[in-house]
Design a protein around this motif. Structure first.
Motif, PDB file in Angstrom:
ATOM      1  N   ASP A  98     -57.787 -31.112 -69.609  1.00  0.00           N
ATOM      2  CA  ASP A  98     -56.694 -30.062 -68.894  1.00  0.00           C
ATOM      3  C   ASP A  98     -55.405 -30.047 -69.482  1.00  0.00           C
ATOM      4  OD1 ASP A  98     -55.464 -28.412 -67.287  1.00  0.00           O
ATOM      5  OD2 ASP A  98     -55.767 -29.354 -65.474  1.00  0.00           O
ATOM      6  N   THR A  99     -54.918 -29.085 -70.272  1.00  0.00           N
ATOM      7  CA  THR A  99     -53.585 -29.309 -71.071  1.00  0.00           C
ATOM      8  C   THR A  99     -52.505 -29.310 -69.968  1.00  0.00           C
ATOM      9  OG1 THR A  99     -53.840 -26.763 -71.224  1.00  0.00           O
ATOM     10  CG2 THR A  99     -54.775 -27.987 -72.947  1.00  0.00           C
ATOM     11  N   ALA A 100     -52.683 -28.585 -68.683  1.00  0.00           N
ATOM     12  CA  ALA A 100     -51.585 -28.608 -67.703  1.00  0.00           C
ATOM     13  C   ALA A 100     -51.170 -29.854 -67.383  1.00  0.00           C
ATOM     14  CB  ALA A 100     -51.889 -27.486 -66.631  1.00  0.00           C
TER      15      ALA A 100
ATOM     16  N   CYS B  13     -48.554 -33.147 -69.989  1.00  0.00           N
ATOM     17  CA  CYS B  13     -47.037 -33.581 -69.838  1.00  0.00           C
ATOM     18  C   CYS B  13     -46.892 -34.649 -68.641  1.00  0.00           C
ATOM     19  CB  CYS B  13     -46.207 -32.328 -69.338  1.00  0.00           C
ATOM     20  SG  CYS B  13     -46.190 -31.029 -70.561  1.00  0.00           S
TER      21      CYS B  13
ATOM     22  N   CYS C 224     -43.747 -29.026 -72.997  1.00  0.00           N
ATOM     23  CA  CYS C 224     -43.574 -28.909 -71.565  1.00  0.00           C
ATOM     24  C   CYS C 224     -42.446 -27.985 -70.913  1.00  0.00           C
ATOM     25  CB  CYS C 224     -43.508 -30.259 -71.030  1.00  0.00           C
ATOM     26  SG  CYS C 224     -44.761 -31.480 -71.458  1.00  0.00           S
TER      27      CYS C 224
END
Length: 271
Positions: free
Chosen positions: A234-236, A239, A271
């Motif tokens: 999950d790239t979200a 950060c 981010c």
């Protein structure tokens, strides 16, 4: 009147392919050679058995050599009462030498989730509950408990994938939800945790900032990887993941490898 010369019937009976006896005549030597070669054309070879071979055959020599070795072993073998029991033999059996740790790493078991660390993860915290149940109660929703600590069931949205996982405590279902160390313990050992005291190592292994409840598949994929070798699907969440890694390494004075530093910088720039 008896015929002159040897009785051929007695000669054939005494010959037996290589054991002619005294009655064998010179004209039978050709048949003996055929029998030793295994041609099978000699009439005197009929009815031949293994014990009728010549004593100088190689097979007989091997058999006699093996019999002598067995006799020597029986003679040298101690009495049955002098032999140690099976329990004594297993007790005095030499133990395999431990494999030395690789240079610069030290013993891994001190910070890996096995051996002594397994007890540290299950130790009682200030609230009387163990670390695993505390993290499950924090990260799961619709939590059902047994008593003040033990989490029986709940629902997890894995931060690494965003998938929903239903947690039900049991022998085959509890592994669907696992507790992951954001900074893997093996990676922490390689980057300076070997210089920490025992209390600091236990604090690192149980620090809530370094722990997430995640799906078991993602935890198995990550293993002991750092930001350079593994990031959440999950790239979200990347950060937040990298921020936690930096916070943990800063708190416990762990260093960052060059490739890991570059990977963190790339993630934080987005981010």
């Amino acid at each position: 009147m008896a015929p002159h010369g040897p009785d051929l019937t007695r000669v054939a009976r005494a010959h037996r392919c290589g054991r002619p006896g005294r009655l064998a005549a010179a004209h039978h030597r050709r048949d003996r050679r055929r029998c030793r070669r295994g041609d099978g054309r000699s009439a005197l070879a009929d009815g031949r058995t293994d014990h009728h071979r010549r004593p100088n055959d190689r097979g007989d020599q091997r058999d006699r050599r093996g019999q002598r070795l067995q006799a020597d072993r029986r003679r040298d073998r101690p009495h049955q009462g002098d032999q140690p029991s099976r329990r004594d033999r297993s007790r005095h059996r030499p133990q395999p030498a431990r494999r030395p740790a690789r240079q610069g790493q030290g013993p891994r078991h001190r910070l890996r989730p096995r051996g002594p660390l397994r007890h540290r993860l299950a130790r009682r915290r200030h609230n009387g509950c163990d670390t695993r149940n505390d993290v499950l109660a924090r990260d799961l929703t619709d939590v059902e408990r047994q008593g003040p600590c033990k989490v029986l069931r709940g629902t997890l949205v894995s931060p690494y994938t965003g998938d929903r996982v239903d947690f039900v405590r049991g022998n085959t279902t509890s592994t669907l939800v696992q507790i992951d160390h954001v900074v893997a313990l093996e990676n922490a050992w390689r980057t300076g945790a070997q210089q920490l005291s025992q209390e600091q190592r236990e604090a690192l292994a149980n620090d809530p900032m370094n722990l997430f409840a995640v799906d078991g598949h993602s935890n198995a994929q990550k293993r002991s990887g750092d930001a350079a070798t593994w990031l959440p699907a999950d790239t979200a969440f990347r950060c937040t993941y990298v921020e936690h890694q930096i916070a943990v390494k800063t708190t416990y004075r762990l260093w960052v490898a060059p490739a890991e530093h570059d990977a963190m910088e790339r993630v934080l720039s987005r981010c």
